[in-house]
Each structure stands twice: as structure tokens, then as C-alpha cells.
Write a protein that holds these residues in place. Structure first.
Motif, PDB file in Angstrom:
ATOM      1  N   GLN A  37       0.824  -1.206   0.000  1.00 40.51           N
ATOM      2  CA  GLN A  37       0.000   0.000   0.000  1.00 40.51           C
ATOM      3  C   GLN A  37       0.861   1.260   0.000  1.00 40.51           C
ATOM      4  N   ALA A  74       3.897   1.452  -1.259  1.00 38.65           N
ATOM      5  CA  ALA A  74       4.474   1.539  -2.605  1.00 38.65           C
ATOM      6  C   ALA A  74       3.467   2.107  -3.595  1.00 38.65           C
ATOM      7  N   ASP A  75       2.201   1.749  -3.443  1.00 36.82           N
ATOM      8  CA  ASP A  75       1.166   2.275  -4.330  1.00 36.82           C
ATOM      9  C   ASP A  75       1.009   3.779  -4.136  1.00 36.82           C
ATOM     10  N   ALA A 118       3.356   5.782  -3.139  1.00 35.86           N
ATOM     11  CA  ALA A 118       4.538   6.384  -3.735  1.00 35.86           C
ATOM     12  C   ALA A 118       4.368   6.524  -5.245  1.00 35.86           C
ATOM     13  N   ARG A 119       3.805   5.506  -5.865  1.00 37.54           N
ATOM     14  CA  ARG A 119       3.605   5.545  -7.319  1.00 37.54           C
ATOM     15  C   ARG A 119       2.558   6.583  -7.702  1.00 37.54           C
ATOM     16  N   ARG A 120       1.475   6.657  -6.935  1.00 37.61           N
ATOM     17  CA  ARG A 120       0.381   7.562  -7.275  1.00 37.61           C
ATOM     18  C   ARG A 120       0.663   9.016  -6.897  1.00 37.61           C
ATOM     19  N   HIS A 121       1.279   9.212  -5.725  1.00 35.28           N
ATOM     20  CA  HIS A 121       1.350  10.555  -5.168  1.00 35.28           C
ATOM     21  C   HIS A 121       2.757  10.977  -4.748  1.00 35.28           C
ATOM     22  N   GLY A 122       3.770  10.178  -5.051  1.00 33.81           N
ATOM     23  CA  GLY A 122       5.117  10.535  -4.657  1.00 33.81           C
ATOM     24  C   GLY A 122       5.355  10.458  -3.162  1.00 33.81           C
ATOM     25  N   HIS A 133       6.698   9.666   0.463  1.00 29.83           N
ATOM     26  CA  HIS A 133       8.106   9.695   0.873  1.00 29.83           C
ATOM     27  C   HIS A 133       8.327   8.635   1.950  1.00 29.83           C
TER      28      HIS A 133
END
Length: 218
Positions: free
Chosen positions: A198, A200-201, A203-207, A209
Motif C-alpha cells: 500500500q 508503494a502504491d 509512492a507511485r500515485r502521489h510521490g 516519501h
């Protein structure tokens, strides 16, 4: 941040009104092209005027204004390790201070990823080993953290947060306090933090940190 002096004083009033900087506690700074503006020592954040800030050179030399907060080394250490940081907020907000006094199995991750908004706006939050307020050792501990971070808890002391501008730093400081409050509310319960997939998702969608950190104690 068109008027950095006003940004600092307005942030101080906002944080004080929210109850996050009781009494004369807390300090705020902003990075400028020729140095740092920081709140003065011994003053609350609620009644400052733009003219009452201390002006420092980039190396921390006091250039103008009243004597600065004793936490100048802490602020400079945070700016040095993150060139993108333009503001630093250090508070003694009650719930974050309480969490900073708890024992933890993972000092690299002292606030769990309970909500998506905490992961997106704050990220992995280390616990900085204790040193007396204003002591150079505190700045050294900050410099030694082996991964990038936007917020940390200073052990038995309180939160410190950076931001790309003052508004971001204030929002993140509020999010740290809210997450600390949730963490304390969940003590004794079976909490369900977000899992690595979740995070990682996000991070992919919204950057989000959430940098990798070494295993504590190794």
C-alpha cells in the motif's frame, strides 16, 4: 514565499492557535538567499512581528535582530542535509512529545504508517537520540540519520519538520501531531498500519516519501 518574515510569524500564530506551541515553546525558521531567518529565544510563537526575527548567515553567524533560538544548530543541520528544505518547524506539541518519550523497537520508524495522508505528506519518521536542547550533539544526531526524512521526533523533546515552503512545513507538523495522537489512542489495540504494498502504491500515485531504512540495531 514572497515575504519570508511574514510567513514565519503567520505560521507561529497558526500553530499557537492550534495549541501546538504552548507557552514560549517551539521555534521556526525559513531559508533565504543570503542565510536563515529564525524566531528569537525566549519568545512565544503567537505574538511575534516580522521585524522581531533573528537574521543569520548561512553558517549560523548572527547578523541582525534579537538573539536567536538556541536550536539554531538543529535548524542548520536540517537545511544542510536537505537542499530542498526551505522551512523548519520545531514544536513541543503534546502527543508528538508523548510518543518521543516511548520506547521503540525501531528508532528509524517511530510513527507507524497509519494513514495514507501521513505517508504522503510526512513519510518515514526517525527517533533522534536524546541530547539537551541546543546541544551540538543533537545536530550531529540529525546529520547521522542514514536516509532522507522530512520529519523526526527528538527523543524526550518533540517533533521537527521540514518543508519545501512554510505552508508545507506547517501542514506536515500538524499531520505529525495528528498521527502521534492516533498512535497513542491505538496503544493496547491491534493496530493495522498500511502495508509495504500500500505504501508503494501511494509512492507511485502521489510521490509518497518512505525511503528504505536499515534495520534498527545493525
Amino acid at each position: 514565499m514572497n515575504d519570508p518574515r511574514r510567513a514565519v510569524t503567520e505560521a507561529g500564530r497558526r500553530l499557537h492557535a492550534l495549541g501546538l506551541s504552548p507557552g514560549n515553546s517551539g521555534n521556526i525558521s525559513v531559508r533565504t538567499p543570503d542565510g536563515v531567518l529564525v524566531t528569537p529565544t525566549g519568545r512565544g510563537l503567537d505574538g511575534l512581528t516580522p521585524e522581531e526575527l533573528a537574521a543569520l548567515d548561512t553558517d549560523g553567524t548572527h547578523r541582525a535582530g534579537p538573539p536567536p533560538t538556541k536550536e539554531v544548530p538543529l535548524h542548520l543541520a536540517l537545511y544542510a542535509r536537505d537542499p530542498s528544505a526551505r522551512a523548519v518547524v520545531h514544536l513541543h506539541s503534546a502527543h508528538a512529545v508523548a510518543v518521543s518519550c516511548l520506547k521503540t523497537d525501531d528508532p528509524y520508524n517511530c510513527l507507524p504508517p497509519l494513514t495514507a495522508y501521513f505517508v504522503m505528506s510526512v513519510g518515514r519518521t526517525p527517533l533522534i537520540p536524546y541530547a539537551a536542547p541546543g546541544d551540538e550533539a543533537l545536530a550531529a544526531h540529525v546529520r547521522a540519520v542514514p536516509f532522507p526524512f522530512r520529519a523526526a521526533l527528538l527523543a524526550n523533546h518533540g517533533p521537527v519538520v521540514t518543508g519545501g515552503d512554510m505552508e508545507q512545513a506547517v501542514r506536515s507538523a500538524i499531520e505529525v501531531e495528528e498521527t502521534a495522537r492516533l498512535h497513542l489512542l491505538l496503544q493496547g489495540h491491534r493496530a493495522r498500519p498500511l502495508n509495504p504494498a500500500q505504501i508503494a502504491d501511494l509512492a507511485r500515485r502521489h510521490g509518497a516519501h518512505w525511503p528504505a531504512a536499515p534495520v534498527a540495531g545493525r
